[in-house]
Design an enzyme around this catalytic site. Sequence first.
Site, PDB file in Angstrom:
ATOM      1  CB  CYS A 169     -11.448 -28.451 -43.401  1.00 39.61           C
ATOM      2  SG  CYS A 169     -10.831 -29.206 -41.882  1.00 39.61           S
ATOM      3  CG  ASP A 170     -10.237 -23.165 -39.933  1.00 45.67           C
ATOM      4  OD1 ASP A 170     -10.273 -22.592 -41.045  1.00 45.67           O
ATOM      5  OD2 ASP A 170     -10.888 -22.759 -38.944  1.00 45.67           O
TER       6      ASP A 170
END
Length: 117
Positions: free
Chosen positions: A12-13
């Site tokens: 997940c960024d």
Amino acid sequence: MAEIVVHGIPNCDTVKRARTWLESQGVAYRFHNFRKDGITADMIKGWLQKVPRDVLINRKGTTWRKLPENVQAAAESESGTVALMLAQPSIIKRPVLAAGDALLVGFDPDRYADTLK
């Protein structure tokens, strides 16, 4: 300070940004991967005692948008929210940072700095 735990998924960024920020500030933390390490009903219920359901559910994500309306509607109760998060951990807004009594959902460097000082 109590142990700091970052809950999320590694690809997940937003989780990546939070972890990078913590490391750049020299903050020691433990990473809890939802998918690999699992998640429990007690964990979710504990979070829901600290933050509203609408904060913890990621209603902007693809996982939420793909859910049938009846499943989305079931998330309006605590038991429905817990069941949904257990079945679909990707529905949880990330990261969830637990530090003692504090619980931060999402990443905001200013909130992190204020909470972790």
